[in-house]
Scaffold this motif. Structure first.
Motif, PDB file in Angstrom:
ATOM      1  N   PRO A  95       0.840  -1.204   0.000  1.00  0.00           N
ATOM      2  CA  PRO A  95       0.000   0.000   0.000  1.00  0.00           C
ATOM      3  C   PRO A  95       0.873   1.251   0.000  1.00  0.00           C
ATOM      4  O   PRO A  95       2.108   1.184  -0.016  1.00  0.00           O
ATOM      5  CB  PRO A  95      -0.803  -0.135   1.293  1.00  0.00           C
ATOM      6  CG  PRO A  95       0.051  -0.959   2.185  1.00  0.00           C
ATOM      7  CD  PRO A  95       0.876  -1.862   1.303  1.00  0.00           C
ATOM      8  N   PHE A  96       0.203   2.406   0.035  1.00  0.00           N
ATOM      9  CA  PHE A  96       0.880   3.690  -0.072  1.00  0.00           C
ATOM     10  C   PHE A  96       0.823   4.444   1.255  1.00  0.00           C
ATOM     11  O   PHE A  96      -0.203   4.459   1.928  1.00  0.00           O
ATOM     12  CB  PHE A  96       0.225   4.547  -1.155  1.00  0.00           C
ATOM     13  CG  PHE A  96       0.367   3.982  -2.535  1.00  0.00           C
ATOM     14  CD1 PHE A  96       1.430   4.332  -3.344  1.00  0.00           C
ATOM     15  CD2 PHE A  96      -0.569   3.080  -3.022  1.00  0.00           C
ATOM     16  CE1 PHE A  96       1.572   3.793  -4.608  1.00  0.00           C
ATOM     17  CE2 PHE A  96      -0.441   2.544  -4.291  1.00  0.00           C
ATOM     18  CZ  PHE A  96       0.637   2.902  -5.093  1.00  0.00           C
ATOM     19  N   GLY A 125       4.719  -3.762   2.732  1.00  0.00           N
ATOM     20  CA  GLY A 125       5.676  -2.666   2.668  1.00  0.00           C
ATOM     21  C   GLY A 125       4.924  -1.410   2.274  1.00  0.00           C
ATOM     22  O   GLY A 125       3.720  -1.451   2.033  1.00  0.00           O
ATOM     23  N   PHE A 126       5.627  -0.297   2.193  1.00  0.00           N
ATOM     24  CA  PHE A 126       4.982   0.954   1.800  1.00  0.00           C
ATOM     25  C   PHE A 126       5.703   1.589   0.618  1.00  0.00           C
ATOM     26  O   PHE A 126       6.928   1.749   0.640  1.00  0.00           O
ATOM     27  CB  PHE A 126       4.983   1.962   2.953  1.00  0.00           C
ATOM     28  CG  PHE A 126       4.116   1.591   4.119  1.00  0.00           C
ATOM     29  CD1 PHE A 126       2.781   1.295   3.934  1.00  0.00           C
ATOM     30  CD2 PHE A 126       4.642   1.542   5.398  1.00  0.00           C
ATOM     31  CE1 PHE A 126       1.976   0.946   5.011  1.00  0.00           C
ATOM     32  CE2 PHE A 126       3.847   1.205   6.484  1.00  0.00           C
ATOM     33  CZ  PHE A 126       2.506   0.899   6.296  1.00  0.00           C
ATOM     34  N   ASP A 148      16.352   3.610   3.946  1.00  0.00           N
ATOM     35  CA  ASP A 148      15.699   2.800   4.984  1.00  0.00           C
ATOM     36  C   ASP A 148      14.797   1.711   4.421  1.00  0.00           C
ATOM     37  O   ASP A 148      14.151   0.996   5.196  1.00  0.00           O
ATOM     38  CB  ASP A 148      14.877   3.703   5.908  1.00  0.00           C
ATOM     39  CG  ASP A 148      15.746   4.544   6.833  1.00  0.00           C
ATOM     40  OD1 ASP A 148      16.939   4.213   6.992  1.00  0.00           O
ATOM     41  OD2 ASP A 148      15.231   5.539   7.386  1.00  0.00           O
ATOM     42  N   GLY A 149      14.737   1.590   3.094  1.00  0.00           N
ATOM     43  CA  GLY A 149      13.987   0.489   2.510  1.00  0.00           C
ATOM     44  C   GLY A 149      12.652   0.857   1.896  1.00  0.00           C
ATOM     45  O   GLY A 149      11.904  -0.031   1.484  1.00  0.00           O
ATOM     46  N   TYR A 150      12.350   2.147   1.777  1.00  0.00           N
ATOM     47  CA  TYR A 150      11.150   2.607   1.076  1.00  0.00           C
ATOM     48  C   TYR A 150      11.602   3.004  -0.332  1.00  0.00           C
ATOM     49  O   TYR A 150      11.828   4.186  -0.618  1.00  0.00           O
ATOM     50  CB  TYR A 150      10.507   3.780   1.810  1.00  0.00           C
ATOM     51  CG  TYR A 150      10.178   3.483   3.251  1.00  0.00           C
ATOM     52  CD1 TYR A 150       8.924   3.009   3.621  1.00  0.00           C
ATOM     53  CD2 TYR A 150      11.134   3.680   4.252  1.00  0.00           C
ATOM     54  CE1 TYR A 150       8.625   2.744   4.948  1.00  0.00           C
ATOM     55  CE2 TYR A 150      10.851   3.411   5.579  1.00  0.00           C
ATOM     56  CZ  TYR A 150       9.589   2.939   5.921  1.00  0.00           C
ATOM     57  OH  TYR A 150       9.302   2.679   7.248  1.00  0.00           O
ATOM     58  N   LEU A 460       8.037  -5.096   5.549  1.00  0.00           N
ATOM     59  CA  LEU A 460       9.153  -5.451   4.688  1.00  0.00           C
ATOM     60  C   LEU A 460       9.949  -4.206   4.317  1.00  0.00           C
ATOM     61  O   LEU A 460       9.430  -3.312   3.643  1.00  0.00           O
ATOM     62  CB  LEU A 460       8.645  -6.123   3.404  1.00  0.00           C
ATOM     63  CG  LEU A 460       7.808  -7.394   3.580  1.00  0.00           C
ATOM     64  CD1 LEU A 460       7.167  -7.782   2.250  1.00  0.00           C
ATOM     65  CD2 LEU A 460       8.648  -8.522   4.142  1.00  0.00           C
ATOM     66  N   SER A 461      11.178  -4.139   4.752  1.00  0.00           N
ATOM     67  CA  SER A 461      12.110  -3.136   4.249  1.00  0.00           C
ATOM     68  C   SER A 461      12.667  -3.677   2.948  1.00  0.00           C
ATOM     69  O   SER A 461      13.175  -4.796   2.890  1.00  0.00           O
ATOM     70  CB  SER A 461      13.233  -2.909   5.262  1.00  0.00           C
ATOM     71  OG  SER A 461      14.185  -2.004   4.758  1.00  0.00           O
TER      72      SER A 461
END
Length: 476
Positions: A95-96, A125-126, A148-150, A460-461
């Motif tokens: 999702p966002f 995750g985002f 950071d994984g986004y 989830l990163s």
């Protein structure tokens, strides 16, 4: 005697994006550790005889519990949205996290974590939605969040509160180039839509049907071409999301033929719905209002062509649910005065996989391997999750769906688990159905019964996408 496996899936047909094989799947500590015939018994065995053993679906375009203005409220929380995802054969959703004007991007991400933490039945995750690209965001927040994984973010070319102008889009794309992130683009021309909307309203054409007329294919085509041109200027990969028909698809194909890293996504509504569905009596057409709108049969055929030929890399739901019969949903007080006030979006997270399987695999339009690529593997590759997610391989997470290719189901609201009070696919017949969903070796849904616990899904990163590498700023 202790078994070497926590779980063995036995006797099924294992399918990946590239291979189809008869073998058992051995799982230990949430990972796939063996693929072989006649594995020894596990602590638990699951009989998959007659079933397909597929990677769990990844739906990389969903909107859950997202702010939508002061008058409307989305129908799904992270609890109901991820529950619906699990029953639909999905093990990961993306999702966002939407930045509202004036809000820092870091605060937006913090807000979404607060909504999702401990609530999800599947992993998540985002993506980031950038609506206010300040110097702080571009110079500090966005680069730090990518690290950071986004690793993906979305920009809008329409909607008053979200749209960016071309200069702002270029600024965001430049950050993506430097950081190695992927930019997703909602491509529709805001000013053209505003012009057409006013014209239609002046003519008294205010019913939901005219939502389609306010957003014809040309406004999507023009914006798609412009997005591609901006990406070419910066030399950065982009994903054009929810493509509705041939005109935009041909822009993407043109770019791909020139070697540009332009990717495409389409959705179930563009395969099986048409503009005529928005012509229902007593506001029933509002159930089908989404953007871009469903178009016509020729557009459906074009989207199938894009799925078959590789123009589209991913098939997502664009799940964006509102309740129909509530004042905070599709029937809020202004909606009867004009289509412009009908909340844009339809539910589809639970029906995405059955529709594509039935219309694609069962009817011979795409292979089962292509189905896996479009619904799982390519999502993992595009968004920095592969090979942890999206495939059945030694070392991958044991995210698996057992699929009955012969089961016939008539889609109905009564079968579904989302927070909306309707499905736009009511009465649609499908052949092929997810019967068991397994997340990291834990059975979440088995034969239509919920077995997993809320909070079993984890954040989830993500790694940097395969197709994007950090590079120095473009030199002009």
């Amino acid at each position: 005697m202790t078994s070497e496996f926590d779980l063995v899936i036995r006797g099924g047909t294992v399918v990946t994006a590239s291979d189809t094989m008869q073998c058992d799947v051995g799982v230990r500590d949430g990972k796939i550790v063996a693929l072989a015939a006649n594995l020894p018994p596990g602590a638990r065995d699951v009989d998959a005889t007659g079933l397909l053993v597929l990677p769990g679906g990844i739906d990389s375009h969903v909107h859950i519990d997202q702010p939508n203005g002061p008058e409307t409220v989305q129908a799904d929380t992270f609890e109901s949205g991820t529950l619906s995802a699990a029953f639909g054969g999905n093990t990961t959703v993306l999702p966002f996290a939407l930045q509202q004007k004036g809000q820092s991007l870091r605060d937006a991400v913090r807000d979404y974590h607060a909504k999702a933490d401990g609530e999800c039945y599947v992993d998540y995750g985002f993506h980031l939605i950038v609506s206010d690209p300040t110097e702080q965001l571009l110079g500090q927040d966005l680069p730090a969040l990518v690290q950071d994984g986004y690793t993906s973010f979305k920009v809008f070319m329409t909607y008053e509160d979200l749209r960016l102008d071309d200069r702002q889009i270029l600024d965001v794309m430049s950050v993506a180039r430097e950081q190695g992130a992927l930019v997703m683009v909602h491509a529709e021309n805001f000013d053209a839509i505003r012009f057409l909307t006013q014209k239609l309203e002046n003519e008294g054409k205010t019913a939901p049907l005219y939502h389609g007329a306010s957003r014809p294919a040309v406004v999507e085509r023009e914006a798609t071409h412009r997005a591609i041109s901006l990406a070419e200027l910066v030399d950065v990969p982009i994903m054009i999301v929810h493509v509705s028909g041939r005109e935009s698809m041909e822009q993407i194909r043109w770019a791909q033929a020139r070697g540009l890293k332009i990717y495409g996504e389409t959705c179930p509504q563009y395969l099986v719905l048409t503009e005529a569905d928005m012509d229902g009596a007593d506001m029933e057409g509002a159930k089908f209002v989404c953007s871009p709108p469903p178009r016509d049969v020729a557009s459906q055929e074009a989207c199938w062509e894009g799925l078959e030929t590789g123009v589209f890399q991913v098939f997502s739901s664009d799940h964006c649910p509102f309740r129909f019969r509530e004042a905070t949903g599709k029937m809020h007080p202004k909606a009867r005065s004009s289509f412009r006030w009908v909340p844009n979006g339809i539910p589809g997270i639970e029906t995405r996989l059955p529709i594509l399987f039935s219309e694609g695999v069962t009817k011979g339009r795409i292979s089962i391997n292509r189905f896996v690529a479009l619904t799982a593997t390519n999502h993992a590759r595009m968004y920095g999750l592969y090979p942890r997610k999206g495939t059945i391989a030694i070392g991958s997470d044991a995210d698996i769906v057992l699929w009955d290719p012969a089961r016939q189901v008539t889609l109905s609201q009564s079968l579904l688990h989302h927070g909306a009070d309707y499905t736009p696919y009511e009465g649609f017949d499908v052949t092929g159905w997810p019967v068991t969903t397994i997340l990291r070796g834990t059975i979440v849904v088995e034969n239509g019964v919920l077995c997993g616990a809320k909070g079993g899904g984890t954040f989830l990163s993500r790694d940097l996408p395969e197709q994007a590498k950090p590079r120095a700023p473009a030199v002009f």
